[in-house]
Design a protein around this motif. Structure first.
Motif, PDB file in Angstrom:
ATOM      1  N   LYS A   1       1.071   5.062  -8.889  1.00  0.00           N
ATOM      2  CA  LYS A   1       1.044   6.376  -8.259  1.00  0.00           C
ATOM      3  C   LYS A   1      -0.207   6.482  -7.392  1.00  0.00           C
ATOM      4  O   LYS A   1      -1.314   6.175  -7.851  1.00  0.00           O
ATOM      5  CB  LYS A   1       1.022   7.451  -9.348  1.00  0.00           C
ATOM      6  CG  LYS A   1       1.040   8.873  -8.824  1.00  0.00           C
ATOM      7  CD  LYS A   1       1.167   9.840 -10.000  1.00  0.00           C
ATOM      8  CE  LYS A   1       1.326  11.263  -9.520  1.00  0.00           C
ATOM      9  NZ  LYS A   1       1.638  12.175 -10.642  1.00  0.00           N
ATOM     10  N   CYS A   2      -0.033   6.881  -6.142  1.00  0.00           N
ATOM     11  CA  CYS A   2      -1.163   7.023  -5.229  1.00  0.00           C
ATOM     12  C   CYS A   2      -2.002   8.241  -5.624  1.00  0.00           C
ATOM     13  O   CYS A   2      -1.466   9.324  -5.840  1.00  0.00           O
ATOM     14  CB  CYS A   2      -0.664   7.174  -3.789  1.00  0.00           C
ATOM     15  SG  CYS A   2      -2.003   7.456  -2.611  1.00  0.00           S
ATOM     16  N   LYS A   3      -3.318   8.049  -5.718  1.00  0.00           N
ATOM     17  CA  LYS A   3      -4.194   9.154  -6.116  1.00  0.00           C
ATOM     18  C   LYS A   3      -4.380  10.157  -4.982  1.00  0.00           C
ATOM     19  O   LYS A   3      -4.823  11.277  -5.205  1.00  0.00           O
ATOM     20  CB  LYS A   3      -5.560   8.607  -6.540  1.00  0.00           C
ATOM     21  CG  LYS A   3      -5.507   7.788  -7.818  1.00  0.00           C
ATOM     22  CD  LYS A   3      -6.905   7.299  -8.186  1.00  0.00           C
ATOM     23  CE  LYS A   3      -6.846   6.222  -9.239  1.00  0.00           C
ATOM     24  NZ  LYS A   3      -8.165   5.591  -9.437  1.00  0.00           N
ATOM     25  N   ASN A   4      -4.068   9.753  -3.758  1.00  0.00           N
ATOM     26  CA  ASN A   4      -4.236  10.669  -2.623  1.00  0.00           C
ATOM     27  C   ASN A   4      -3.101  11.664  -2.496  1.00  0.00           C
ATOM     28  O   ASN A   4      -3.324  12.831  -2.190  1.00  0.00           O
ATOM     29  CB  ASN A   4      -4.335   9.889  -1.309  1.00  0.00           C
ATOM     30  CG  ASN A   4      -5.498   8.924  -1.313  1.00  0.00           C
ATOM     31  OD1 ASN A   4      -6.488   9.139  -2.012  1.00  0.00           O
ATOM     32  ND2 ASN A   4      -5.374   7.847  -0.559  1.00  0.00           N
ATOM     33  N   ASP A   5      -1.863  11.181  -2.692  1.00  0.00           N
ATOM     34  CA  ASP A   5      -0.730  12.056  -2.377  1.00  0.00           C
ATOM     35  C   ASP A   5       0.429  12.006  -3.367  1.00  0.00           C
ATOM     36  O   ASP A   5       1.514  12.486  -3.061  1.00  0.00           O
ATOM     37  CB  ASP A   5      -0.221  11.745  -0.961  1.00  0.00           C
ATOM     38  CG  ASP A   5      -0.121  10.245  -0.745  1.00  0.00           C
ATOM     39  OD1 ASP A   5       0.350   9.562  -1.671  1.00  0.00           O
ATOM     40  OD2 ASP A   5      -0.534   9.764   0.321  1.00  0.00           O
ATOM     41  N   ASP A   6       0.212  11.380  -4.542  1.00  0.00           N
ATOM     42  CA  ASP A   6       1.224  11.361  -5.613  1.00  0.00           C
ATOM     43  C   ASP A   6       2.478  10.533  -5.318  1.00  0.00           C
ATOM     44  O   ASP A   6       3.472  10.638  -6.027  1.00  0.00           O
ATOM     45  CB  ASP A   6       1.662  12.782  -6.008  1.00  0.00           C
ATOM     46  CG  ASP A   6       0.538  13.555  -6.660  1.00  0.00           C
ATOM     47  OD1 ASP A   6      -0.438  12.918  -7.115  1.00  0.00           O
ATOM     48  OD2 ASP A   6       0.620  14.804  -6.709  1.00  0.00           O
TER      49      ASP A   6
ATOM     50  N   ASN B   1       0.863  -1.179   0.000  1.00  0.00           N
ATOM     51  CA  ASN B   1       0.000   0.000   0.000  1.00  0.00           C
ATOM     52  C   ASN B   1       0.899   1.229   0.000  1.00  0.00           C
ATOM     53  O   ASN B   1       2.097   1.130   0.211  1.00  0.00           O
ATOM     54  CB  ASN B   1      -0.879   0.025   1.253  1.00  0.00           C
ATOM     55  CG  ASN B   1      -2.037  -0.954   1.156  1.00  0.00           C
ATOM     56  OD1 ASN B   1      -2.216  -1.623   0.140  1.00  0.00           O
ATOM     57  ND2 ASN B   1      -2.825  -1.030   2.210  1.00  0.00           N
ATOM     58  N   CYS B   2       0.313   2.395  -0.194  1.00  0.00           N
ATOM     59  CA  CYS B   2       1.074   3.640  -0.172  1.00  0.00           C
ATOM     60  C   CYS B   2       1.740   3.811   1.202  1.00  0.00           C
ATOM     61  O   CYS B   2       1.099   3.630   2.240  1.00  0.00           O
ATOM     62  CB  CYS B   2       0.140   4.805  -0.452  1.00  0.00           C
ATOM     63  SG  CYS B   2       0.949   6.405  -0.319  1.00  0.00           S
ATOM     64  N   ILE B   3       3.047   4.168   1.202  1.00  0.00           N
ATOM     65  CA  ILE B   3       3.734   4.328   2.487  1.00  0.00           C
ATOM     66  C   ILE B   3       3.357   5.628   3.190  1.00  0.00           C
ATOM     67  O   ILE B   3       3.686   5.815   4.350  1.00  0.00           O
ATOM     68  CB  ILE B   3       5.282   4.256   2.369  1.00  0.00           C
ATOM     69  CG1 ILE B   3       5.803   5.262   1.334  1.00  0.00           C
ATOM     70  CG2 ILE B   3       5.739   2.850   2.052  1.00  0.00           C
ATOM     71  CD1 ILE B   3       7.307   5.478   1.436  1.00  0.00           C
ATOM     72  N   LEU B   4       2.648   6.516   2.482  1.00  0.00           N
ATOM     73  CA  LEU B   4       2.249   7.773   3.122  1.00  0.00           C
ATOM     74  C   LEU B   4       0.856   7.685   3.738  1.00  0.00           C
ATOM     75  O   LEU B   4       0.641   8.014   4.888  1.00  0.00           O
ATOM     76  CB  LEU B   4       2.300   8.927   2.119  1.00  0.00           C
ATOM     77  CG  LEU B   4       3.680   9.237   1.538  1.00  0.00           C
ATOM     78  CD1 LEU B   4       3.599  10.438   0.594  1.00  0.00           C
ATOM     79  CD2 LEU B   4       4.698   9.495   2.641  1.00  0.00           C
ATOM     80  N   CYS B   5      -0.126   7.213   2.947  1.00  0.00           N
ATOM     81  CA  CYS B   5      -1.506   7.206   3.446  1.00  0.00           C
ATOM     82  C   CYS B   5      -1.984   5.802   3.826  1.00  0.00           C
ATOM     83  O   CYS B   5      -3.093   5.635   4.325  1.00  0.00           O
ATOM     84  CB  CYS B   5      -2.447   7.830   2.418  1.00  0.00           C
ATOM     85  SG  CYS B   5      -2.583   6.884   0.896  1.00  0.00           S
ATOM     86  N   ASP B   6      -1.140   4.800   3.555  1.00  0.00           N
ATOM     87  CA  ASP B   6      -1.449   3.406   3.865  1.00  0.00           C
ATOM     88  C   ASP B   6      -2.692   2.886   3.122  1.00  0.00           C
ATOM     89  O   ASP B   6      -3.265   1.877   3.496  1.00  0.00           O
ATOM     90  CB  ASP B   6      -1.605   3.218   5.384  1.00  0.00           C
ATOM     91  CG  ASP B   6      -1.419   1.750   5.777  1.00  0.00           C
ATOM     92  OD1 ASP B   6      -0.658   1.054   5.076  1.00  0.00           O
ATOM     93  OD2 ASP B   6      -2.059   1.305   6.751  1.00  0.00           O
TER      94      ASP B   6
END
Ligand SMILES: [Zn+2]
Length: 302
Positions: A50-55, A28-33
């Protein structure tokens, strides 16, 4: 058989498909999980998302630890040998040194992923220099070459035993994008940094750049095995903030570097942009050096 490697030049001449069977680790994204991402680039069996929440951009799935070990076993020492003979890198070390020494020019420094100790050597002698590096040949070289050599050890950042608040400066030069777990690494960096100390992330690919977006898997910084995570200043900022590390400076080296050929780089990038607009992405070659491709970031522990 000896393989030719030119990661930062025009093409990837390695058989990365040989490691594709180890692509097992979904993240999963390491920023928003969250698992809210879309495909950003494709290279053979490798996909960057690419995460749609935080790029945030990362290779997904990633090689297992076994796969990474196998890859670095096959190539260990190659980059290191390349560094010894590369004059361009020496000029770049000097530029990267000058930038950080605007903030701090003495105290205790740790270079994480220090290779043969070249950047430590470039730093002013007013520093007490320490380094860690997993390539044992590089550690051996540092040990016998420099006066600080015995303070260079073969250990991962996650496993270091320095006391809390031990360092005034921690450097990751061309390193954070290689780490399979940058979050744990940053947490550890914060722990061994003293309050008011600096974390210098230098010579790292800038995924928030014009070329990254235009070229994707043809961007010269794209390497789906070596470069696992692709950051920009914003994503680094978000990664580091929970550990009390605040972004205080940023610089995008290009014009002053030995890698710039401003006129031809501009022509090449413009042509690539035209080709992409015309829907002829397959005709684009690998990107040249360009404004914004690389970044140097300075964070401070609050
Ligand atoms: Zn995210």
């Amino acid at each position: 058989m000896e393989k030719e490697i030119e990661v930062n030049k025009n093409i990837i001449r390695e058989d990365l498909e040989a490691y594709a069977k180890y692509l097992k680790v979904e993240k999963n994204c390491i920023l928003c999980d969250k698992k809210n991402h879309e495909t950003w680039a494709k290279y053979g069996s490798y996909t960057a998302v690419k995460c749609k929440n935080d790029d945030m951009i990362w290779i997904n799935p990633q090689l297992s630890e076994e796969g990474l070990n196998k890859y670095y076993e096959d190539y260990i020492g190659m980059r290191f040998k390349d560094e010894i003979k590369t004059k361009q890198r020496k000029v770049q070390y000097q530029l990267d040194k000058e930038y950080i020494e605007n903030w701090i020019s003495s105290g205790r420094v740790l270079d994480v992923g220090c290779s043969g100790g070249f950047f430590l050597d470039a730093l002013s002698d007013s520093f007490e220099k320490h380094g860690i590096e997993i390539d044992s040949k590089a550690v051996e070289y540092a040990n016998k070459t420099y006066s600080f050599g015995k303070k260079v050890n073969s250990v991962r950042i996650e496993d270091v035993k320095y006391p809390e608040g031990y360092f005034d400066l921690v450097v990751m030069r061309g390193a954070i994008e290689h780490l399979p777990d940058p979050k744990t690494a940053v947490k550890k960096v914060s722990k061994i940094l003293k309050k008011g100390g600096y974390f210098y992330i230098a010579a790292t690919p800038n995924a928030a750049s014009f070329c990254a977006d235009l070229y994707r898997e043809k961007w010269n910084m794209f390497h789906p095995v070596r470069h696992i995570f692709y950051f920009g200043a914003d994503t680094i900022s978000k990664l580091c903030a929970p550990f009390g590390l605040k972004l205080v400076g940023r610089h995008y080296p290009y014009e002053e570097t030995p890698y710039a050929n401003i006129e031809s780089d501009q022509k090449e990038v413009l042509r690539a942009w035209e080709l992409k607009m015309e829907g002829k992405f397959e005709k684009i070659g690998r990107s040249p050096s360009f404004w914004g491709n690389m970044m140097n970031l300075v964070l401070r522990k609050t």
